[in-house]
Design a protein around this motif. Structure first.
Motif, mmCIF file in Angstrom:
data_model
loop_
_atom_site.group_PDB
_atom_site.id
_atom_site.type_symbol
_atom_site.label_atom_id
_atom_site.label_comp_id
_atom_site.label_asym_id
_atom_site.label_seq_id
_atom_site.Cartn_x
_atom_site.Cartn_y
_atom_site.Cartn_z
ATOM 1 N N VAL A 239 0.806 -1.331 0.401
ATOM 2 C CA VAL A 239 -0.155 -0.009 -0.243
ATOM 3 C C VAL A 239 0.567 1.214 -0.202
ATOM 4 O O VAL A 239 0.785 1.857 -0.945
ATOM 5 N N LYS B 279 2.796 1.729 -3.254
ATOM 6 C CA LYS B 279 1.202 2.216 -4.204
ATOM 7 C C LYS B 279 1.146 4.210 -3.674
ATOM 8 O O LYS B 279 0.650 4.830 -5.340
ATOM 9 N N ASP C 170 -5.603 4.175 -6.816
ATOM 10 C CA ASP C 170 -5.928 2.895 -6.609
ATOM 11 C C ASP C 170 -6.633 2.819 -5.436
ATOM 12 O O ASP C 170 -6.442 2.485 -3.953
ATOM 13 N N ARG C 171 -8.577 3.039 -5.715
ATOM 14 C CA ARG C 171 -9.104 3.146 -4.896
ATOM 15 C C ARG C 171 -9.542 1.430 -3.872
ATOM 16 O O ARG C 171 -9.659 1.991 -2.303
ATOM 17 N N SER C 172 -8.996 0.937 -4.536
ATOM 18 C CA SER C 172 -8.697 -0.715 -3.318
ATOM 19 C C SER C 172 -7.750 -0.115 -2.503
ATOM 20 O O SER C 172 -8.111 -1.196 -1.028
ATOM 21 N N ILE C 173 -6.984 0.893 -2.395
ATOM 22 C CA ILE C 173 -5.333 0.864 -0.803
ATOM 23 C C ILE C 173 -6.199 2.492 -0.017
ATOM 24 O O ILE C 173 -5.837 1.846 0.727
ATOM 25 N N ASP D 216 -9.383 1.888 2.197
ATOM 26 C CA ASP D 216 -9.105 1.226 3.156
ATOM 27 C C ASP D 216 -8.367 1.070 3.885
ATOM 28 O O ASP D 216 -7.941 1.593 5.699
ATOM 29 N N LYS E 92 -13.598 5.351 1.771
ATOM 30 C CA LYS E 92 -14.637 5.831 1.761
ATOM 31 C C LYS E 92 -14.868 7.140 2.232
ATOM 32 O O LYS E 92 -14.814 8.425 1.080
#
Length: 753
Positions: free
Chosen positions: A50, A53, A65-68, A70, A122
């Motif tokens: 993370v 990235k 990258d929105r996946s990281i 959280d 989010k």
């Protein structure tokens, strides 16, 4: 406020002593960034993949990258809670010249009737703060007021008190920017791409160009008690009336002088807190005017520097009150002495370490490399001049405001005409290229011998300084001196970087075209002397040196002759603030912003609506405050003193009325008071009339439907009445007995320690 209370406030101000500020036991380098989620903390609190990235996003402009998100949010929350944080906010910069924040707690329902601490990716990446009351220029209707804030990963998250502050952009539901950060990021991207393309002509290892900014924040300090006794300072940020102090800055004894103890304590406290927020404070000193000071940081990446300046201005106000001061960030809080600016020192750096505005070192053993360095230096200088020349009016509009209009052209402030000072070396170099295509590479510094044995030679720069130049070359950067002290310097940076991006893009395109043309000509064959590329660059530069020559000016920017000469050269000499704003909607400006994808016409139109509206409201508030002070302070105090004079004259007549010779003596002795009585009557009568005219001028202007024309009306019809009222009031201040005057005077406001 009574006169007795005024003297009490002044006396208390004299008695104040500096607070004892305990400095951290660590060195500044050890507590620098204590309250910032910097790379060190990212590495500690984020998973390795993370972290990598996120660093790729920050350094290389990779898409987030929105996946990281959280994982990043979890790491931020853990660090923040360890620091005692309970809330978070999206921190953004609306079109108010300030910052905005809405605090939310780290709490959610746990599903079991209790609460738990929570902060998701989010909430980190995007929020809907509404914020519909901020100026928007008609982009957001009341019934369509949705707005979004979105995280800017390139500016580190920081902590203020118990709140985690997340720097964000602020946009409308329909995508238009409602803030300064969004278009600034686009402008920085545009100039990065354009400058990188141009660097490819000189280097084969440049993949990114960074914009650097070093602002110099000037400000005044006023004792809080005296500030509270001046309604004009409290409500407008400047004194709307006040006669000059007999002594102000004419002795130049405050400039670079010993910092007063109370101010030193304030500066020390401010610097500690600023360093903890990773604001790299470097310089502090007394400025020219009494009670005027300056703080300047080390250069930083432009977006981060803007954020830090906005954060510092907020921090200054908070720390000042702790020390019994109020910070005045208004460009001209006091008439007759220097105003405050925010000089923007601006430069470009390639990722191969090259300072693009530095001449570069010469190497006698490698003349080709030396010529390449000089050619690169000249290219970026000339294309910046092209940007300033072509968008002269726009750059002025970017720094203009109702408050900065009072400062420009006075004392050390630059005039309201954008020109560029280059200095002898650079000017001669450009002239040589224009006339002979001859490059004259040389070292970046010279040695100046000092005929004192104990003093070493002084290394001098390639250029002197011109304090009246709004856009001066100062050795390896340009100093944009025109921005005012209270503004968000992103406004100037958006215009400047976008204009330079356009100029560099045009330069590269024209060079490529000529290279293609010259490549087929035998005399420019590669490997035989100067190449087609060299001649293409030189020829385009010669054209641009000629074209941009009108914006080069090394003389006295304050002279009347320069105003006339600037007009002949085609430079913008307009002084009306609302009219200057019109440059944002010039065809050339719209093409500039749309062509670089920085702002659309709709966004430009909306921002101009905001600028005109802010101008009207600023002058409107000042006019109301001035009218109130005139009618409820100036006239009552003056007529009260007039009544005392009348009693004095009448008393003298009563005493000396018995015999004719003594009656004549009474008239002779009371002649001075009679003259004062008459002058007070005339001036108060004029003030009453002027206040009525001022009020009527406001009424007429307010009935104008279009905000553009209303702003022009305020400038043309309201402002002149305000100046006329001030002239009368300042004369009365010198007439009325000091013991009756209730407003703290300049000599008290400027010299209390």
């Amino acid at each position: 406020m009574s006169a007795n209370l005024r003297f009490q406030v002044v006396e208390e101000a004299f008695k104040k002593r500096p607070l004892e500020i305990e400095a951290p036991k660590e060195r500044p380098s050890e507590y620098f960034g204590k309250y910032v989620f910097n790379r060190e903390k990212m590495y500690k609190y984020l998973p390795k993949d993370v972290y990598e990235k996120l660093i790729d996003v920050i350094d290389n402009g990779a898409r987030l990258d929105r996946s990281i998100a959280d994982a990043v949010a979890a790491g931020m929350k853990q660090w923040a809670q360890e620091m005692g944080v309970t809330h978070y906010t999206h921190w953004f910069q609306p079109l108010t010249e300030g910052t905005a924040e809405k605090h939310d707690a780290f709490v959610e329902h746990d599903g079991k009737g209790g609460m738990m601490e929570a902060f998701s990716g989010k909430l980190l990446v995007q929020q809907e703060p509404d914020a519909s009351s901020f100026p928007n220029g008609g982009i957001r209707n009341t019934f369509e007021a949705r707005g979004y804030s979105a995280w800017d990963p390139t500016s580190p998250v920081f902590i203020i008190d118990d709140t985690l502050c997340i720097p964000t952009i602020f946009i409308a539901y329909t995508g238009e920017a409602l803030d300064y950060k969004a278009p600034l990021l686009r402008a920085l991207h545009a100039v990065d791409k354009a400058a990188t393309d141009v660097c490819s002509l000189f280097y084969d290892n440049v993949t990114k160009v960074q914009v650097n900014l070093g602002w110099e924040q000037e400000y005044f300090l006023v004792d809080e008690g005296l500030y509270s006794a001046r309604p004009d300072l409290m409500l407008t940020g400047r004194t709307l009336m006040g006669h000059e102090s007999a002594k102000n800055q004419q002795m130049d004894d405050h400039y670079f002088g010993t910092i007063p103890d109370r101010v030193q304590a304030f500066m020390k406290d401010l610097e500690i807190q600023a360093l903890e927020l990773a604001i790299p404070c470097k310089t502090r000193h007394n400025e020219v005017a009494p009670n005027q000071f300056e703080l300047a940081p080390i250069f930083e990446e432009c977006n981060l520097a803007v954020d830090h300046n906005m954060l510092l201005m907020s921090l200054m106000k908070k720390v000042a009150r702790k020390h019994g001061f109020r910070v005045l960030l208004h460009e001209k809080p006091f008439d007759g002495i220097n105003g405050s600016g925010k000089h923007n020192n601006w430069s470009l750096t390639a990722d191969n370490g090259t300072l693009l505005y530095a001449p570069g070192k010469t190497d006698a053993n490698n003349p080709e490399a030396a010529a390449n360095e000089t050619l690169r230096f000249v290219t970026f200088i000339v294309e910046t001049l092209m940007a300033v020349y072509k968008h002269n009016g726009l750059l002025k509009a970017s720094i203009m405001s109702a408050t900065n209009a009072h400062r420009l052209g006075g004392n050390e402030a630059p005039p309201a005409i954008i020109s560029s000072f280059l200095g002898k070396y650079v000017s001669e170099l450009l002239d040589s290229i224009e006339q002979t295509s001859h490059l004259a590479p040389r070292t970046s510094h010279l040695a100046r011998e000092i005929d004192i044995p104990q003093i070493p030679d002084i290394i001098v720069d390639n250029t002197d300084r011109n304090r009246t130049s709004p856009f001066a070359f100062t050795g390896n950067r340009f100093e944009f001196r025109a921005p005012g002290s209270s503004i968000n310097c992103a406004s100037a940076m958006i215009a400047l970087n976008t204009a330079v991006a356009e100029a560099l893009t045009s330069f590269k395109r024209r060079v490529d075209e000529r290279m293609a043309e010259y490549a087929v000509r035998p005399e420019f064959a590669l490997g035989e002397g100067h190449t087609a590329k060299y001649h293409a660059i030189i020829d385009v530069l010669r054209d641009d040196i000629k074209t941009s020559r009108p914006v080069r000016f090394d003389g006295n920017g304050y002279s009347d002759e320069w105003v006339q000469e600037a007009a002949r050269r085609g430079l913008d000499v307009e002084k009306s603030c609302p009219v200057i704003f019109e440059h944002y909607l010039d065809d050339a400006s719209v093409r500039l912003f749309e062509g670089t994808n920085v702002m659309t016409r709709k966004e430009l139109e909306a921002r101009n609506e905001v600028k005109w509206e802010m101008y009207v409201k600023t002058v409107q508030i000042e006019a109301r405050v001035l009218g109130d002070l005139a009618m409820n302070h100036i006239i009552p105090v003056s007529t009260h003193y007039q009544s005392q004079l009348i009693k004095n004259v009448q008393g003298m007549k009563d005493i000396f009325s018995c015999q004719q010779p003594t009656a004549d003596k009474a008239l002779r002795l009371s002649a001075r008071n009679m003259k004062l009585i008459e002058e007070i009557a005339e001036r108060t009568e004029r003030i009453e009339q002027l206040v009525e005219e001022l009020t009527e001028a406001r009424r007429v202007a307010n009935r104008i439907q279009g905000i553009h024309q209303r702003a022009i009306a305020y400038h043309d019809t309201v402002c002149p009445h305000m100046q006329a009222i001030r002239n009368e009031a300042d004369h009365l201040e010198m007439i009325v007995e000091d013991g009756l005057w209730t407003l703290p005077k300049y000599r008290e406001l400027l010299f209390i320690r």
